[in-house]
Write a protein that holds these residues in place. Structure first.
Motif, PDB file in Angstrom:
ATOM      1  N   LEU A   1     -95.533 -21.434  14.258  1.00 42.48           N
ATOM      2  CA  LEU A   1     -95.825 -21.595  15.680  1.00 42.48           C
ATOM      3  C   LEU A   1     -94.834 -20.710  16.416  1.00 42.48           C
ATOM      4  N   ASP A   2     -95.292 -19.991  17.431  1.00 40.30           N
ATOM      5  CA  ASP A   2     -94.371 -19.109  18.137  1.00 40.30           C
ATOM      6  C   ASP A   2     -93.781 -19.741  19.388  1.00 40.30           C
ATOM      7  N   GLY A   3     -94.462 -20.749  19.922  1.00 41.49           N
ATOM      8  CA  GLY A   3     -93.923 -21.357  21.131  1.00 41.49           C
ATOM      9  C   GLY A   3     -94.639 -22.641  21.459  1.00 41.49           C
ATOM     10  N   LEU A   4     -93.952 -23.502  22.224  1.00 38.35           N
ATOM     11  CA  LEU A   4     -94.529 -24.788  22.590  1.00 38.35           C
ATOM     12  C   LEU A   4     -94.649 -24.904  24.103  1.00 38.35           C
ATOM     13  N   LEU A   5     -95.847 -25.250  24.550  1.00 35.79           N
ATOM     14  CA  LEU A   5     -96.068 -25.622  25.942  1.00 35.79           C
ATOM     15  C   LEU A   5     -95.891 -27.142  25.968  1.00 35.79           C
ATOM     16  N   CYS A   6     -94.759 -27.591  26.507  1.00 39.10           N
ATOM     17  CA  CYS A   6     -94.369 -28.999  26.367  1.00 39.10           C
ATOM     18  C   CYS A   6     -95.031 -29.873  27.428  1.00 39.10           C
ATOM     19  N   PRO A   7     -95.252 -31.147  27.096  1.00 39.91           N
ATOM     20  CA  PRO A   7     -96.049 -32.038  27.952  1.00 39.91           C
ATOM     21  C   PRO A   7     -95.321 -32.434  29.236  1.00 39.91           C
ATOM     22  N   PRO A   8     -95.949 -32.217  30.385  1.00 44.34           N
ATOM     23  CA  PRO A   8     -95.261 -32.414  31.656  1.00 44.34           C
ATOM     24  C   PRO A   8     -94.917 -33.870  31.976  1.00 44.34           C
ATOM     25  N   HIS A   9     -95.835 -34.776  31.745  1.00 40.59           N
ATOM     26  CA  HIS A   9     -95.550 -36.127  32.238  1.00 40.59           C
ATOM     27  C   HIS A   9     -94.726 -36.931  31.249  1.00 40.59           C
ATOM     28  N   VAL A  10     -94.806 -36.576  29.980  1.00 37.34           N
ATOM     29  CA  VAL A  10     -93.837 -37.116  29.023  1.00 37.34           C
ATOM     30  C   VAL A  10     -92.444 -36.650  29.444  1.00 37.34           C
ATOM     31  N   SER A  11     -92.360 -35.366  29.816  1.00 37.71           N
ATOM     32  CA  SER A  11     -91.064 -34.798  30.189  1.00 37.71           C
ATOM     33  C   SER A  11     -90.517 -35.401  31.484  1.00 37.71           C
ATOM     34  N   ALA A  12     -91.413 -35.848  32.363  1.00 35.89           N
ATOM     35  CA  ALA A  12     -90.944 -36.507  33.583  1.00 35.89           C
ATOM     36  C   ALA A  12     -90.060 -37.693  33.217  1.00 35.89           C
ATOM     37  N   ILE A  13     -90.363 -38.345  32.103  1.00 32.86           N
ATOM     38  CA  ILE A  13     -89.569 -39.494  31.660  1.00 32.86           C
ATOM     39  C   ILE A  13     -88.381 -39.047  30.808  1.00 32.86           C
ATOM     40  N   ILE A  14     -88.628 -38.199  29.809  1.00 31.06           N
ATOM     41  CA  ILE A  14     -87.551 -37.891  28.850  1.00 31.06           C
ATOM     42  C   ILE A  14     -86.698 -36.697  29.275  1.00 31.06           C
ATOM     43  N   GLY A  15     -87.144 -35.941  30.273  1.00 31.47           N
ATOM     44  CA  GLY A  15     -86.392 -34.764  30.689  1.00 31.47           C
ATOM     45  C   GLY A  15     -86.617 -33.609  29.719  1.00 31.47           C
ATOM     46  N   THR A  16     -85.816 -32.555  29.862  1.00 35.80           N
ATOM     47  CA  THR A  16     -86.037 -31.384  29.016  1.00 35.80           C
ATOM     48  C   THR A  16     -85.053 -31.304  27.852  1.00 35.80           C
ATOM     49  N   ARG A  17     -84.005 -32.122  27.877  1.00 31.12           N
ATOM     50  CA  ARG A  17     -82.997 -32.052  26.813  1.00 31.12           C
ATOM     51  C   ARG A  17     -83.539 -32.250  25.404  1.00 31.12           C
ATOM     52  N   PRO A  18     -84.452 -33.215  25.188  1.00 31.20           N
ATOM     53  CA  PRO A  18     -84.890 -33.451  23.805  1.00 31.20           C
ATOM     54  C   PRO A  18     -85.511 -32.218  23.143  1.00 31.20           C
ATOM     55  N   TYR A  19     -86.014 -31.273  23.936  1.00 31.73           N
ATOM     56  CA  TYR A  19     -86.627 -30.085  23.343  1.00 31.73           C
ATOM     57  C   TYR A  19     -85.578 -29.084  22.866  1.00 31.73           C
ATOM     58  N   GLU A  20     -84.337 -29.319  23.259  1.00 28.11           N
ATOM     59  CA  GLU A  20     -83.297 -28.364  22.861  1.00 28.11           C
ATOM     60  C   GLU A  20     -83.171 -28.302  21.339  1.00 28.11           C
TER      61      GLU A  20
END
Ligand code: SF4
Lengths: 357, 86
Positions: free
Chosen positions: A188-207
């Motif tokens: 996989l070359d890249g991930l388009l991450c889920p917006p409303h999940v991220s509203a709760i968890i923020g962006t840190r977990p994707y680091e």
């Protein structure tokens, strides 16, 4: 509508396309990007966004449809509970037609089971208050966006002493599953991450995912959001970067919604979870903490379950273009697999808007 | 399940609120928001407001979208404004 129409402005599509094309040609090779969330899949199909991308850019659908990843054994469990006398199953509408091993909740309803479609767990709680003699079991499925809403409702039920309200819990969490996908050999070359999940968890977990070398961009659901996020992913690839970027800042903060997470953690704890199509992913589920087992339908009500049987020929784990049943034996009216039922399922999106290529 | 539509918060009563969009009103749970304020635009999911929309950030993203045609991002430059880069 405010915050909606602006992000659908067609006059802004050509410049974004140009930006995507510049990045793609700078990259100079094929790029496979995964849209994690089922609502992204739907938006991409609905607005025909695949057709706007250069031939070298491929969008593939991820595990982000909560109904599709719910294992068939869970559906069977819900059906067995629905057959208990004096019970109502309260559920989001998509679950009703999902095929279990031999039947569905909808079919059981035809045989006299009480199934109540709700828009919110709050509606299920209201029903429990209205009918204290009935056991109301809410089907708690969904990701980090939905899980805190379940938690807030259960907290309310506990506080007010509504005992006939319980959960059949199969909430799941996204980042661990993504990490697994990011490590898979199929590149996989890249991930388009889920917006409303991220509203709760923020962006840190994707680091953690970016650290594996996969660029991550959180992008909104509107067509311009998606195109901009794709441009940002391609630019990262062309630059040789793998970072977490946030296109959807109007909603998603780096730290997410701490209050929602605190309520969630008060009631739930991580557990291993089975994902239909992916198998068991350690630490990717949520279960009720032991002290709340009085509201855990799985612990409270004993039912006998047969070993789960996946529908024959369904390949929801792959893409619909590889499935011989697609549009023939399997249609939204007469679905074989969960992905054809759910409003966010890949097969349903492809069937509704076309999009096989 | 995941369709979050921005709706305007028009009334608050304890942990419940009323939101409105395109003339349609709905009751929503507010338990997940730290400081809900009347006039906020919120995202509604499964009967709860899950987050407020930040008007300034919305404007910045729009500005960025409008610039997309004018600016050719330098190789090495990020596609988003540097502030709060995550
Ligand atoms: S088309 Fe139907 S049978 Fe085929 S993968 Fe999709 S849901 Fe399963």
């Amino acid at each position: 509508m405010r915050y909606l129409d602006e992000f659908r402005d067609p006059s802004l599509v050509p410049p974004l396309r140009a930006r995507i094309e510049r990045a793609a040609s700078r990259l100079g090779r094929r790029a496979t990007l995964m849209e994690v969330c089922g609502t992204h899949t739907m938006s991409i199909a609905r607005y025909g966004l695949r057709e706007l991308l250069p031939a070298s850019v491929h969008l593939v659908s991820g595990p982000g449809c909560p109904v599709c990843v719910t294992p068939i054994g869970y559906v069977d469990h819900a059906i067995a509970l629905a057959r208990r006398p004096g019970t109502v199953i309260a559920t989001f509408g998509d679950m009703v037609r999902v095929p279990g091993s031999t039947t569905s909740l909808g079919a059981e309803q035809g045989r006299g089971a009480r199934i109540q479609v709700v828009f919110s767990s709050l509606d299920a709680l209201k029903l429990a208050r209205r009918e204290p003699e009935t056991e109301v079991i809410f089907l708690a499925v969904g990701f980090e966006t939905t899980a805190p809403t379940t938690a807030a409702t259960l907290r309310q039920a506990i506080a007010e002493g509504t005992r006939n309200f319980s959960l059949l819990c199969a909430h799941k969490t996204i980042p661990t599953a993504l990490e697994g996908l990011a490590r898979q050999p199929a590149r996989l070359d890249g991930l388009l991450c889920p917006p409303h999940v991220s509203a709760i968890i923020g962006t840190r977990p994707y680091e953690r995912v970016a650290a594996i070398g996969i660029p991550c961009v959180v992008g909104g659901f509107e067509p311009l959001d998606i195109l901009l996020a794709v441009a940002m992913l391609l630019e990262q690839l062309a630059d040789g970067r793998a970072e977490v970027e946030n296109e959807y800042r109007r909603v998603v903060a780096r730290d997410g919604n701490a209050r929602a997470r605190a309520i969630l953690e008060e009631l739930f704890e991580p557990c291993d979870a089975e994902w239909r199509g992916l198998g068991v992913v350690p630490g990717s589920g949520l279960r009720l903490r032991a002290e709340h087992s009085a509201h855990d339908a799985a612990a409270r009500f004993e039912v006998s379950l047969e070993p789960p049987r996946e529908p024959r020929g369904c390949r929801c784990a792959a893409t619909p273009d590889e499935c011989p049943l697609f549009g023939k034996a399997c249609t939204p009216e007469d679905p074989v697999g969960a992905c054809m039922v759910s409003s966010e399922g890949t097969c349903a999106a492809y069937h509704r808007y076309g999009g096989l290529r | 399940m995941c369709v979050g539509i921005p709706m305007k918060l028009v009334a608050i009563e304890g942990e419940l609120g009323t939101v409105e969009a395109a003339g349609v009103e709905r009751e929503v749970g507010l338990a997940l928001l730290e400081h809900p304020r009347i006039g906020d635009y919120v995202l509604v999911h499964a009967g709860y407001a899950i987050e407020q929309i930040d008007p300034e950030e919305a404007q910045e993203t729009l500005a960025l979208l409008r610039e997309a045609g004018l600016l050719d991002p330098e190789p090495g430059a990020t596609g988003a404004p540097p502030r709060n880069a995550s």
